[in-house]
Design a protein around this motif. Structure first.
Motif, PDB file in Angstrom:
ATOM      1  N   GLN A 141       0.838  -1.203   0.000  1.00 10.85           N
ATOM      2  CA  GLN A 141       0.000   0.000   0.000  1.00 10.85           C
ATOM      3  C   GLN A 141       0.872   1.251   0.000  1.00 10.85           C
ATOM      4  O   GLN A 141       2.032   1.222   0.393  1.00 10.85           O
ATOM      5  N   GLY A 143       0.069   5.878  -0.259  1.00 14.60           N
ATOM      6  CA  GLY A 143      -0.907   6.865   0.163  1.00 14.60           C
ATOM      7  C   GLY A 143      -0.294   8.242   0.230  1.00 14.60           C
ATOM      8  O   GLY A 143       0.673   8.543  -0.478  1.00 14.60           O
ATOM      9  N   THR A 163      -4.590   6.096   2.800  1.00  9.54           N
ATOM     10  CA  THR A 163      -3.920   4.988   2.115  1.00  9.54           C
ATOM     11  C   THR A 163      -4.638   4.601   0.828  1.00  9.54           C
ATOM     12  O   THR A 163      -5.850   4.797   0.685  1.00  9.54           O
ATOM     13  N   VAL A 179      -2.695   7.968  -5.884  1.00 12.96           N
ATOM     14  CA  VAL A 179      -2.258   8.714  -4.698  1.00 12.96           C
ATOM     15  C   VAL A 179      -2.728  10.168  -4.780  1.00 12.96           C
ATOM     16  O   VAL A 179      -3.121  10.756  -3.771  1.00 12.96           O
ATOM     17  N   CYS A 182      -6.091  10.582  -3.519  1.00 16.87           N
ATOM     18  CA  CYS A 182      -6.045  10.531  -2.051  1.00 16.87           C
ATOM     19  C   CYS A 182      -5.619  11.883  -1.483  1.00 16.87           C
ATOM     20  O   CYS A 182      -6.191  12.363  -0.503  1.00 16.87           O
TER      21      CYS A 182
END
Length: 200
Positions: A141, A143, A163, A179, A182
């Motif tokens: 993962q 993030g 994440t 990302v 995010c």
């Protein structure tokens, strides 16, 4: 009596997508904050153009304009003080903030980093380099992290993280896109969290 809006400056070097996300969130969520200044080391970039369209004052300020770091830092602080800036948001700003500025605005400078700090932070860890390193390390993962800025790259207190999964077949570019989504989600949330701290 309503609380006065906290006066923000956004520092940018590129397209300004995180700047746009925060600006939108302030309006939609009616956050007690106002972006009054956009500072960039580049006179022409997407972030500066967006600021001008929104009626936000812009300032091109670069080390190249001054005789040394001390003069550069002094000019930056003078500009921030002239606008009554209380909090600084770094949104794709590709220069290190002068130590004099981080000291003057201790606890009031946020940055968003495209990885889960403390991993994949530090000098040279920016943009596509971060996502390349994440994939090379075999992470499951990744993030984004919103953190306070101090005198060292990506070492300040983490305020908020989000994440995303690393998918089989990901390239640095596909991971970067995930990302970035995010980032756009958590940066406004982090600002809201910071504003709540100031009201307590």
């Amino acid at each position: 009596m309503s609380n006065p809006k906290r006066r923000l400056a956004v520092f940018c070097s590129g397209t300004g997508s995180n700047f746009m996300a925060v600006h939108k969130a302030i309006a939609e969520r009616r956050l007690q904050a106002e972006i009054v200044l956009c500072i960039s080391n580049r006179s022409q970039c997407g972030a500066m153009e967006f600021a001008r369209r929104k009626g936000i004052d812009t300032l091109h300020i670069s080390e190249k304009q001054f005789n040394g770091q001390e003069e550069f830092a002094r000019a930056m602080i003078q500009a921030l003080e002239a606008y009554g800036i209380e909090t600084i948001l770094l949104a794709g700003y590709m220069r290190k903030i002068p130590a004099e500025v981080t000291v003057a605005y201790r606890g009031n400078i946020l940055n968003i980093h495209p990885a889960l700090l403390p991993k994949f932070g530090g000098e040279g860890m920016y943009g596509i380099h971060v996502h390349t390193a994440v994939l090379a390390a075999g992470e499951q993962q990744s993030g984004a992290s919103v953190h306070f800025v101090d005198e060292e790259y990506d070492r300040g207190e983490i305020l908020l993280q989000g994440t995303v999964p690393v998918m089989e077949g990901d390239t640095p570019e596909t991971l970067a896109a995930r990302v970035l989504e995010c980032e756009h989600r958590i940066y406004p949330e982090a600002l809201e969290k910071l504003l709540l701290r100031f009201r307590q």
